[in-house]
Design an enzyme around this catalytic site. Structure first.
Site, PDB file in Angstrom:
ATOM      1  N   CYS A 119      35.956  22.390  17.554  1.00 14.74           N
ATOM      2  CA  CYS A 119      35.136  23.058  16.540  1.00 14.74           C
ATOM      3  C   CYS A 119      35.535  22.452  15.207  1.00 14.74           C
ATOM      4  O   CYS A 119      36.628  22.735  14.696  1.00 14.74           O
ATOM      5  CB  CYS A 119      35.362  24.572  16.539  1.00 14.74           C
ATOM      6  SG  CYS A 119      34.422  25.413  15.223  1.00 14.74           S
ATOM      7  N   CYS A 122      35.662  25.422  12.150  1.00 14.04           N
ATOM      8  CA  CYS A 122      36.733  26.425  12.109  1.00 14.04           C
ATOM      9  C   CYS A 122      37.413  26.500  13.463  1.00 14.04           C
ATOM     10  O   CYS A 122      38.159  25.607  13.835  1.00 14.04           O
ATOM     11  CB  CYS A 122      36.193  27.769  11.651  1.00 14.04           C
ATOM     12  SG  CYS A 122      34.742  28.330  12.574  1.00 14.04           S
ATOM     13  N   SER A 123      37.125  27.557  14.231  1.00  9.95           N
ATOM     14  CA  SER A 123      37.779  27.710  15.537  1.00  9.95           C
ATOM     15  C   SER A 123      36.850  28.387  16.537  1.00  9.95           C
ATOM     16  O   SER A 123      37.292  29.211  17.335  1.00  9.95           O
ATOM     17  CB  SER A 123      39.072  28.518  15.399  1.00  9.95           C
ATOM     18  OG  SER A 123      38.801  29.805  14.850  1.00  9.95           O
ATOM     19  N   CYS A 124      35.543  28.035  16.495  1.00  5.08           N
ATOM     20  CA  CYS A 124      34.603  28.601  17.458  1.00  5.08           C
ATOM     21  C   CYS A 124      35.042  28.205  18.870  1.00  5.08           C
ATOM     22  O   CYS A 124      35.377  27.044  19.125  1.00  5.08           O
ATOM     23  CB  CYS A 124      33.192  28.109  17.173  1.00  5.08           C
ATOM     24  SG  CYS A 124      32.558  28.683  15.578  1.00  5.08           S
TER      25      CYS A 124
END
Length: 221
Positions: A119, A122-124
């Site tokens: 991702c 961000c941190s999907c």
């Protein structure tokens, strides 16, 4: 990102005492989070019980769920086809509920293609299936380098992909998440789904490693 960036879980028995863990004063973001939470509760957007339920739901998800899905796909060709066609629907059929509106796309590793998930924003991450993402997945070095030098990043995880195998990097978004279906290891023809699931790790379902054979070799060479 060096290999030292990776998190490793170790179980140790310590005989020496540890200092007491004392909770420090809340920081700026802790205070802001609490204030926002109290405001939303006061405005009746949700209740404290809703927050507790969501936390418990998140805590109940872990990579073991994804491993069971992978093992089912390895064992059942019809389920595998449904999983690759519509990952979310197949997981829901398997009994995994989704608590958000995200789609799940399952990408299959083959002898000619290796998939890697990232991702860049961000941190999907496919949390309903894998739980919380590892810390390294959220770091900027991984998020950037996985795109422009994926083979080097994989090598730092100990995964060396031959030049004749294509490496495909898929970028997760807020509404679209990915899960890697690793190649089934050689030497597992007689394994049941429980035994197969025990071989599958979180990192294999992100694509940074391959699933080892029971003898310790690599399945995707």
């Amino acid at each position: 990102m060096s290999s030292s960036d990776h998190n490793h879980d170790h179980d140790h028995d310590h005989d020496h005492p540890h200092a007491a863990i004392v909770e420090g004063r809340p920081g700026y973001y802790d205070i802001m989070e609490r204030a926002f939470e109290e405001l939303m509760i006061e405005k009746k957007f949700f209740t404290a019980n809703d927050i507790r339920h969501q936390i418990e739901l998140l805590d109940s998800r872990n990579p073991a769920l994804g491993a069971k899905v992978v093992a089912k796909a390895w064992s059942d060709p019809d389920f595998r086809a449904r999983l690759l066609d519509d990952g979310r629907a197949a997981c829901e059929e398997f009994g995994i509920t989704f608590y958000d509106d995200t789609d799940l796309i399952v990408l299959e590793n083959t002898p000619s293609v290796h998939n890697l998930i990232v991702c860049t924003l961000c941190s999907c991450y496919p949390r309903p299936v894998l739980g919380l993402p590892p810390d390294w997945y959220k770091l900027k070095p991984y998020r950037a380098r996985a795109v422009y030098e994926p083979r080097k990043v994989l090598a730092e995880f100990g995964t060396n992909i031959p030049d004749n195998v294509e490496v495909r990097v898929s970028d997760s978004t807020a509404i679209q998440r990915f899960l890697v279906l690793p190649m089934r290891p050689a030497g597992t023809d007689g394994f049941n789904e429980e035994q197969l699931a025990a071989l599958v790790t979180r990192d294999a379902m992100i694509g940074v490693i391959q699933v080892p054979t029971p003898l310790g070799g690599l399945s995707d060479d």
